[in-house]
Write a protein that holds these residues in place. Structure first.
Motif, PDB file in Angstrom:
ATOM      1  N   ASN A 233      42.223  42.450   8.205  1.00 26.58           N
ATOM      2  CA  ASN A 233      41.445  43.624   9.241  1.00 26.58           C
ATOM      3  C   ASN A 233      41.430  44.441   8.297  1.00 26.58           C
ATOM      4  O   ASN A 233      41.417  45.054   7.830  1.00 26.58           O
ATOM      5  CB  ASN A 233      41.808  43.848  10.505  1.00 26.58           C
ATOM      6  CG  ASN A 233      41.547  44.502  11.643  1.00 26.58           C
ATOM      7  OD1 ASN A 233      40.281  45.160  11.379  1.00 26.58           O
ATOM      8  ND2 ASN A 233      42.112  44.627  12.984  1.00 26.58           N
ATOM      9  N   ASN A 234      40.345  45.932   9.215  1.00 22.71           N
ATOM     10  CA  ASN A 234      40.419  46.735   8.214  1.00 22.71           C
ATOM     11  C   ASN A 234      41.279  47.884   9.227  1.00 22.71           C
ATOM     12  O   ASN A 234      41.168  47.592  10.281  1.00 22.71           O
ATOM     13  CB  ASN A 234      39.366  47.434   7.173  1.00 22.71           C
ATOM     14  CG  ASN A 234      37.697  47.159   8.858  1.00 22.71           C
ATOM     15  OD1 ASN A 234      38.305  48.430   9.703  1.00 22.71           O
ATOM     16  ND2 ASN A 234      36.956  46.489   8.494  1.00 22.71           N
ATOM     17  N   ASN A 237      39.177  48.715  12.351  1.00 20.67           N
ATOM     18  CA  ASN A 237      38.947  47.649  13.684  1.00 20.67           C
ATOM     19  C   ASN A 237      37.670  47.541  14.245  1.00 20.67           C
ATOM     20  O   ASN A 237      37.979  46.663  15.158  1.00 20.67           O
ATOM     21  CB  ASN A 237      39.952  48.018  14.637  1.00 20.67           C
ATOM     22  CG  ASN A 237      41.422  47.638  13.689  1.00 20.67           C
ATOM     23  OD1 ASN A 237      41.594  47.326  13.615  1.00 20.67           O
ATOM     24  ND2 ASN A 237      41.986  49.377  14.514  1.00 20.67           N
ATOM     25  N   ASP A 238      36.349  46.898  12.737  1.00 21.71           N
ATOM     26  CA  ASP A 238      35.247  46.773  12.720  1.00 21.71           C
ATOM     27  C   ASP A 238      34.958  45.593  12.513  1.00 21.71           C
ATOM     28  O   ASP A 238      33.436  45.019  13.301  1.00 21.71           O
ATOM     29  CB  ASP A 238      34.079  47.982  12.974  1.00 21.71           C
ATOM     30  CG  ASP A 238      34.096  47.625  10.681  1.00 21.71           C
ATOM     31  OD1 ASP A 238      35.324  46.771  10.964  1.00 21.71           O
ATOM     32  OD2 ASP A 238      33.899  47.806  10.475  1.00 21.71           O
ATOM     33  N   TYR A 239      35.676  44.526  12.953  1.00 19.11           N
ATOM     34  CA  TYR A 239      35.616  42.789  13.142  1.00 19.11           C
ATOM     35  C   TYR A 239      34.703  42.499  11.258  1.00 19.11           C
ATOM     36  O   TYR A 239      34.402  41.910  11.694  1.00 19.11           O
ATOM     37  CB  TYR A 239      35.120  42.417  14.282  1.00 19.11           C
ATOM     38  CG  TYR A 239      35.970  42.259  15.077  1.00 19.11           C
ATOM     39  CD1 TYR A 239      37.010  41.969  16.283  1.00 19.11           C
ATOM     40  CD2 TYR A 239      35.184  43.881  16.461  1.00 19.11           C
ATOM     41  CE1 TYR A 239      37.921  42.094  17.043  1.00 19.11           C
ATOM     42  CE2 TYR A 239      36.498  44.254  17.070  1.00 19.11           C
ATOM     43  CZ  TYR A 239      37.344  42.779  17.708  1.00 19.11           C
ATOM     44  OH  TYR A 239      38.251  43.343  19.238  1.00 19.11           O
ATOM     45  N   PRO A 241      34.714  41.014   8.696  1.00 21.38           N
ATOM     46  CA  PRO A 241      35.385  40.095   8.162  1.00 21.38           C
ATOM     47  C   PRO A 241      35.468  39.921   6.746  1.00 21.38           C
ATOM     48  O   PRO A 241      34.670  39.356   5.739  1.00 21.38           O
ATOM     49  CB  PRO A 241      34.661  38.832   8.677  1.00 21.38           C
ATOM     50  CG  PRO A 241      33.486  38.704   8.536  1.00 21.38           C
ATOM     51  CD  PRO A 241      33.475  40.189   8.730  1.00 21.38           C
TER      52      PRO A 241
END
Length: 260
Positions: A233-234, A237-239, A241
């Protein structure tokens, strides 16, 4: 699929002084409009040698990915100089060719140029199985290198179809990746002697994390290697990939290798 071969749509980050981000393969869930399986088109025979080429031995003290296969030249320009079939009901023309390996093997397809046009669709058929694809303009930037993940087959049929008046395509299947037989210790669900198998009781606390672990197929010149990585993740948290892997996974790969 412009990446080291993965099985999910991910971007790739390599632990090098610079960051390389590569978009993964996308397909459209479609079927050929002319889906009769008995027409094979032109037959291309590739004899797999009894003794498969092996990569040079690395320094045993240096971490290195596990050998997975080798790359063989092919050179098939889809649609070039061959007979097209026409489907008057759907107003499409289609081209087929079949790769005959003589025995069941696992192979990846490498395209040095992949531009199916805005409405062209490429499908694959392994033996008498189901159609795989479609690979379309959303699968890769037009004209860029592309690869299709490993498929096991004795005969592999390529089917390309496009509306009757469209000419905006050029696809060159330049090479095949021939994979070695996979030993048990390389199989999914296994672990090395120095590792704890997450599927055993000792890994009970890591069942969520294990779902983020993937195996990747790395191309380095004329050879293929297995390696592993983890989806991460980063902080946003914006998905987005991302995949994190080790430096030795593709340490000697070129920009062209990364593109496939």
């Amino acid at each position: 699929m412009r990446l080291k071969i993965l099985y999910t749509s991910i971007s790739f980050i390599l632990l090098l002084p610079c960051v390389i981000q590569i978009q993964a393969q996308q397909t459209e869930t479609l079927l050929p409009v002319a889906a009769a399986k008995e027409y094979q088109g032109k037959i291309y025979t590739y004899k797999v040698p009894d003794q498969l080429p092996q990569p040079p031995k690395d320094n045993p003290d240096t971490p290195s990915p596990k050998p997975a296969g080798y790359v063989a030249e092919m050179g098939i320009a889809i649609g070039a100089g061959d007979t097209w079939q026409y489907d008057p009901v759907h107003r499409v023309r289609y081209w087929r060719a079949t790769l005959d390996f003589g025995r069941r093997i696992t192979t990846a397809l490498y395209f040095s140029h992949f531009n199916p046009g805005q409405r062209g669709k490429l499908f694959l058929l392994a033996d008498e199985g189901d159609w795989k694809g479609a690979y379309t303009h959303i699968s890769s930037d037009a004209g860029q290198p592309f690869a299709i993940e490993p498929i096991t087959a004795k005969q592999l049929t390529l089917h390309f179809e496009i509306p009757e008046d469209d000419e905006d395509f050029f696809i060159l299947l330049s090479e095949l990746g021939i994979l070695y037989n996979v030993d048990d210790w390389k199989g999914f669900g296994t672990s090395g002697p120095c590792e704890v198998n997450v599927n055993c009781s000792e890994g009970a606390a890591w069942q969520k994390q294990k779902r983020g672990v993937v195996r990747i197929l790395v191309r380095q010149g004329s050879f293929l290697f297995y390696c592993s990585g983890s989806l991460i993740n980063n902080t946003s948290n914006d998905y987005t990939p991302y995949l994190l892997t080790a430096n030795h996974c593709g340490e000697n790969a070129t920009t062209s290798d990364y593109a496939q």
